[in-house]
Design an enzyme around this catalytic site. Structure first.
Site, mmCIF file in Angstrom:
data_model
loop_
_atom_site.group_PDB
_atom_site.id
_atom_site.type_symbol
_atom_site.label_atom_id
_atom_site.label_comp_id
_atom_site.label_asym_id
_atom_site.label_seq_id
_atom_site.Cartn_x
_atom_site.Cartn_y
_atom_site.Cartn_z
ATOM 1 N N TYR A 61 8.189 51.197 86.783
ATOM 2 C CA TYR A 61 7.756 51.079 85.382
ATOM 3 C C TYR A 61 8.260 52.336 84.706
ATOM 4 O O TYR A 61 7.792 53.440 84.997
ATOM 5 C CB TYR A 61 6.240 50.992 85.331
ATOM 6 N N TYR A 126 2.947 58.279 82.790
ATOM 7 C CA TYR A 126 4.122 57.939 83.604
ATOM 8 C C TYR A 126 4.265 58.905 84.775
ATOM 9 O O TYR A 126 4.441 58.490 85.930
ATOM 10 C CB TYR A 126 5.369 57.960 82.723
#
Length: 295
Positions: A61, A126
């Site tokens: 991702y 992230y």
């Protein structure tokens, strides 16, 4: 060797498949549609079916800003997925190379490249999810896995900052580009070569964290000027600006250059300078053509 590549439809995944195939290796590439790494049963079945000697996880991702409000989903892909892959590798006697990121570091108060063993401290969702994946791989498969951190990737396939600059050069008289973030522009083909070189060496004596970026340092402004120069445009059309001019949900590291000491330890040369790589890559990127929509 038999290789299994996850995330094989992405920029780096496609380069890894191409590099290994060019070396005559036996390669199976699985894109996101072919294998959802967040499904532990599917992961185990894929490793059991293909019986690889080595798995390379390029699935991730990577929407840095979206992860700030979608951290749970990012963690499934970036944290749980690598753990399931490592468990499957352990169960079926395979080794694993997992691709990670410079975002596991804070990017603050730093002026020299981060060594591989520097303490981590991500400032974004992230980065936190990618660090979770690193830890899962090293915990589940000690002695038979490697974490490869990379950064600032561009390539022949897919979108990237370099492609964006090529497209905008044809459409704008001037460009304002951030000059207060420093890192290492890295050609994905160079990372693919590192993966192919490391794989056969991976084992009890060669494992752990490696940094796979091109060497040297640049800001985004430096990189944009270099792109303009190489395509025959006036680099002075690129103007420096600060990160404050482009506010983003996820803060970008002010400094994220990575050191490369582990390569010398295992007898491989240091990565080449980013300018040399860009000079070779740019004609191939332009030949491939630009995406239909350039941001």
């Amino acid at each position: 060797m038999r290789w299994l590549i996850t995330g094989a439809g992405g920029m780096l995944g496609r380069d890894v498949v191409g590099e290994l195939t060019g070396r005559g290796e036996t390669v199976v590439g699985l894109d996101r549609a072919a294998l959802d790494i967040t499904d532990p049963e599917a992961v185990d079945a894929a490793v059991r079916e293909h019986r690889p000697d080595l798995v390379v996880n390029c699935a991730a991702y990577t929407a840095v800003d979206d992860a700030e409000t979608d951290e749970a989903r990012a963690l499934e892909i970036n944290g749980d997925g690598p753990r399931f892959l490592a468990r499957a590798c352990a169960a079926h006697d395979a080794r694993l190379i997992h691709v990670s990121t410079d975002y596991v570091f804070s990017g603050e108060a730093r002026t020299t490249p981060y060594p591989e063993d520097h303490p981590t401290g991500p400032r974004t969702a992230y980065g936190r999810t990618k660090l979770a994946g690193e830890r899962a791989v090293l915990e589940e498969l000690p002695g038979a896995s490697a974490v490869l951190r990379t950064a600032w990737l561009y390539g022949v396939h897919g979108s990237s900052f370099v492609r964006t600059m090529i497209g905008l050069e044809a459409r704008r008289d001037t460009l304002d580009v951030v000059d207060d973030q420093r890192g290492q522009p890295t050609w994905s083909a160079d990372v693919a070569e590192r993966i192919a070189d490391l794989g056969p060496r991976l084992g009890p004596d060669v494992h752990g964290v490696f940094h796979a970026t091109d060497s040297g340092e640049a800001t985004w402004y430096d990189l944009a000027r270099e792109v303009f120069s190489l395509i025959g445009a006036d680099p002075d059309r690129v103007r420096p600006t600060s990160s404050a001019a482009f506010p983003r949900p996820a803060p970008r590291p002010a400094y994220s250059a990575l050191a490369h000491g582990r390569w010398q330890e295992i007898g491989l040369p240091l990565p080449r300078d980013w300018r040399s790589a860009l000079h070779e890559a740019l004609p191939r990127i332009r030949k491939e053509g630009l995406p239909r929509e350039t941001p």
